[in-house]
Design an enzyme around this catalytic site. Structure first.
Site, PDB file in Angstrom:
ATOM      1  CD  GLN A  16      -6.141 -19.875  33.943  1.00 39.83           C
ATOM      2  OE1 GLN A  16      -6.376 -19.138  34.898  1.00 39.83           O
ATOM      3  NE2 GLN A  16      -5.302 -19.534  32.974  1.00 39.83           N
ATOM      4  CB  SER A  37      -3.468 -14.373  37.031  1.00 39.81           C
ATOM      5  OG  SER A  37      -2.622 -15.457  37.288  1.00 39.81           O
ATOM      6  CB  SER A  84      -4.958 -20.516  28.817  1.00 40.73           C
ATOM      7  OG  SER A  84      -3.783 -20.260  29.530  1.00 40.73           O
ATOM      8  CD  GLU A 143      -2.582 -24.605  36.856  1.00 33.71           C
ATOM      9  OE1 GLU A 143      -2.567 -23.881  35.867  1.00 33.71           O
ATOM     10  OE2 GLU A 143      -2.950 -24.195  37.980  1.00 33.71           O
ATOM     11  CG  ASN A 166       9.315 -23.598  37.544  1.00 33.82           C
ATOM     12  OD1 ASN A 166       8.095 -23.752  37.501  1.00 33.82           O
ATOM     13  ND2 ASN A 166      10.137 -24.242  36.743  1.00 33.82           N
ATOM     14  CD  GLU A 167      11.389 -18.213  39.838  1.00 26.31           C
ATOM     15  OE1 GLU A 167      10.243 -18.132  39.340  1.00 26.31           O
ATOM     16  OE2 GLU A 167      12.385 -18.573  39.186  1.00 26.31           O
TER      17      GLU A 167
END
Lengths: 400, 325
Positions: A125, A128, A163, A246, A382-383
């Site tokens: 992917q 980012s 990754s 995802e 997670n935020e």
């Protein structure tokens, strides 16, 4: 309601179990995050494909076996219970493929999916960027229209935290195609080869030094129109469907955690002082949470054709909102479970064994722990997931 | 595998929910009944239970040959989520568990099914029977044995003012299905906890949407949002365990026996987190006696250890057992 699997589902489980027993190697494969391990994992993907187990839920003509969601959950349980390797094809099979099923053309499905299932094309992917992490829509990498090479796009920019891009064959990601448009618009979802002219991949060592991710520099990398997913300018919508996959069930199937929790329970039986109730409690807690995720998966599979409003997933989960929002709950839940589960294992292993990463009999727990640590960060921190749960599921006002 | 309530199940849950929601303040709704119960006036609480029994609630715990409607733990669990959500007072968990496990010959089953009578039983780990001084009959549970009980002491006040804890001494042994009584008591306590947790989350979200500080709703602050999101996640993943636990109680459904102690632990944890968060989100208001949200807030703590402590549930999970302790 019941939890009894039908005769067909039981037969599916037995078939999967028998195949895995005959094919999963006795010794774990070398780490996925190394060149040697990547090659070994690619070979394993080929073996899975030859047995018809690479992408069970896909249609047969694309390399799958047309399994239901319940059967897919069963396969994943058996897969991880058998001690089989983490999937090097996961970015392709779990993230790109569902996006193609939702937004791709027939031509794209036929061209891209079979080699993906066969392990011939391993996907990375490319989301980012150095200045676009949680705020993905801030991305700057761009795709410019070109009439060259029969027409298409030229990619420019800098992607990062990709990754296994150092070893993978192709990548998919979002690029800005209309610099004038509002930031969530004017983005397009494109696929490109990692060995194309103009691509430079620089591996980045993760926490344990292994080159598990990489940054990708793009300088006039050509992408034909055939490798745009959905309409140009409509990439955000397609990307959000990938993000839902995802964060949701598909990337981290419950079977992965139920198998790990079962291994943890065995480790506790073998190693723990019987009077250590604090550790016993943590082992039980890991089992309980893995089971909760497994049952939530069964509920989602039961609800899938028509999503009943009050499935056991509750009023807020699969029921009331789009699945993408329930997937944010899943992501918070499994990523934190994964860390707690592995931390408990390291504490059970104790000094020495809980520290030795290379070659030791318990090295897999260490590798799993390093992998788990990334969970609350990747696929949307997670935020960000908690913001989504609070605003989209609970209906709290926007703002931070 | 179909891990999903069917249409009848869902419509029954709706019936219970509507009954409790429609029992408005004028004719003593659940919160007023709970406060009256705490103050010694049990008539509104008993009337509420009669109305609930009128929907067939306890009959869902009793097979047809003993005068009930069948054996439906998932439906019962869903109904007790609503009872927990509404803070209905009384030894309802114990009454329904006894209806399920007492022999027809005892004569009690029919009286409990009608809703005319309330029964209670000692939680073996606690040594108390809740509301024994109010109930029409009390039992003592020791190991695998059940006996009728006599109130031995003045009631002790629980931190949930709607509960009174009473020591009882055993009289005559009763041949009963104590495994079923204990399993159902654990399940329905877990269900009440989940309902209490959901009420606490809903109340906190509504409050956070409207309470303004610094010129904006406090619910727009990330520090508040994330706490509420954590509660939502905990409740979301407790609910499938509750249904798994209900199927485990039924035992012919393919569930894992460990799902029952797992459900109790998860529901207790989620309700506790919901209570702590509700207290924080509401500020001083949540710390008052008069605010209705403090009913589930206190109940969440009181039920935390009832019919299966966290440690006992963990031990049961590790041993592969259905019953905690």
């Amino acid at each position: 309601m019941d939890l009894e699997f039908s005769a067909a589902e039981q037969a599916f489980r037995a078939e999967a179990r028998a195949w895995l027993r005959a094919h999963v190697p006795d010794r774990p494969l070398p780490s996925l995050e190394t060149a040697e391990g990547f090659a070994a994992h690619r070979a394993w993907e080929r073996e899975l494909y030859a047995g018809g187990w690479s992408a069970v839920s896909w249609p047969r003509e694309l390399g799958g076996r047309g399994a239901s969601l319940t059967e897919w959950l069963i396969f994943e349980e058996e897969y991880y219970a058998a001690g089989a390797a983490g999937r090097v094809s996961q970015n392709g099979i779990n993230l790109l493929a569902p996006t193609l099923f939702a937004h791709g053309t027939e031509e794209q499905l036929a061209r891209i999916l079979p080699p993906m299932a066969a392990g011939e094309t391993i996907w990375a992917q490319a989301w980012s960027e150095p200045e676009a992490g949680s705020d993905l829509a801030a991305l700057r990498s761009r795709a410019e229209r070109t009439g060259q090479y029969g027409g298409g796009w030229l990619l420019y920019g800098h992607k990062t935290w990709s990754s296994r891009a150092a070893f993978a064959d192709r990548a998919f990601g979002l690029f800005r195609t209309d610099p004038e448009a509002e930031r969530h618009r004017g983005l397009s979802y494109l696929m490109f080869p990692l060995d194309a002219p103009g691509v430079t991949v620089r591996p980045i060592g993760r926490l344990d030094g292994k080159p598990a991710f990489a940054e990708i520099f793009l300088d006039a990398v050509f992408v034909p129109d055939a490798d745009v997913i959905g309409e140009p300018g409509d990439g955000w919508r397609a990307a959000m469907s990938t993000a839902g996959n995802e964060r949701g069930l598909t990337l981290r199937a419950p079977g992965r955690f139920t198998a790990a929790a079962e291994r943890l329970r065995r480790l506790w039986r073998e190693r723990a002082a019987t009077d250590d109730t604090a550790l016993a409690g943590r082992v039980a807690d890991a089992w309980i949470r893995a089971r909760a995720y497994q049952l939530a998966g069964y509920a989602a599979a039961s609800a899938a054709p028509g999503a009943a409003a009050d499935s056991p997933r509750g009023e807020r989960g699969t029921g009331a909102g789009p699945a993408a929002f329930a997937s944010s709950m899943n992501k918070i839940f499994w990523s934190e479970l994964d860390i707690d589960l592995h931390e408990t294992a390291l504490d059970l292993l104790g000094p020495g064994a809980g520290e030795i990463t290379e070659g030791g009999p318990d090295a897999e727990w260490l590798d799993g722990w390093v992998f788990a640590l990334a969970g609350p960060v990747y696929a949307g921190t997670n935020e960000i997931q908690r913001d989504i749960v609070a605003e989209r599921v609970l209906g709290l006002p926007r703002g931070r | 595998m179909r891990f999903l309530p069917d249409e009848d199940h869902r419509s029954y849950t709706d019936t219970v929910r509507r009954l409790l929601a429609d029992a408005g303040p004028s004719d003593a709704g659940p919160c007023e009944a709970a406060r009256a119960w705490a103050a010694g006036d049990h008539a509104p609480g008993r009337a509420l239970w009669q109305a609930l029994a009128g929907t067939g609630l306890p009959a869902l715990a009793v097979p047809e040959e003993r005068g009930g409607l069948g054996w439906f733990p998932p439906e019962l669990a869903a109904a007790f989520v609503e009872i927990g959500r509404a803070s209905v007072p009384g030894p309802l968990v114990e009454t329904v568990a006894l209806a399920a496990g007492l022999p027809a010959a005892s004569g009690w089953t029919a009286r409990l099914l009608s809703g005319d009578r309330l029964a209670t039983v000692t939680d073996p780990a606690a040594g108390y029977a809740v509301d024994a001084q109010i109930a029409d009959v009390a039992f003592v549970l020791e190991g695998d044995g059940l006996a009728t009980g006599t109130v031995a002491d003045a009631p002790s006040r629980s931190l949930d003012p709607g509960r009174h804890l009473v020591r009882c001494v055993p009289d005559e042994a009763v041949a009963a299905d104590t495994r079923r009584i204990r399993a159902l008591a654990t399940l329905l306590t877990a269900a009440q906890l989940l309902g209490a947790g959901e009420a606490l989350l809903q109340g906190s979200v509504e409050y956070a949407k409207h309470r303004q500080q610094f010129g904006r709703p406090v619910g727009s602050f990330q520090a508040v949002k994330h706490q509420l999101a954590n509660v939502a996640v905990a409740l979301e993943f407790a609910r499938p365990l509750l249904y798994g636990g209900a199927l485990a109680v039924r035992s012919d459904t393919g569930a894992d026996p460990r799902d029952l102690p797992a459900a109790k632990t998860a529901c207790a944890h989620a309700a506790h987190l919901a209570a702590r968060t509700a207290l924080q989100v509401h500020g001083a208001l949540g710390y008052t006696d008069e605010y209705d949200l403090t009913l589930p807030l206190r109940k969440a703590r009181a039920l935390h250890g009832a019919w299966g402590t966290r440690a006992a549930c963990h031990a049961a999970v590790l041993a592969g057992d259905l019953l905690p302790g």
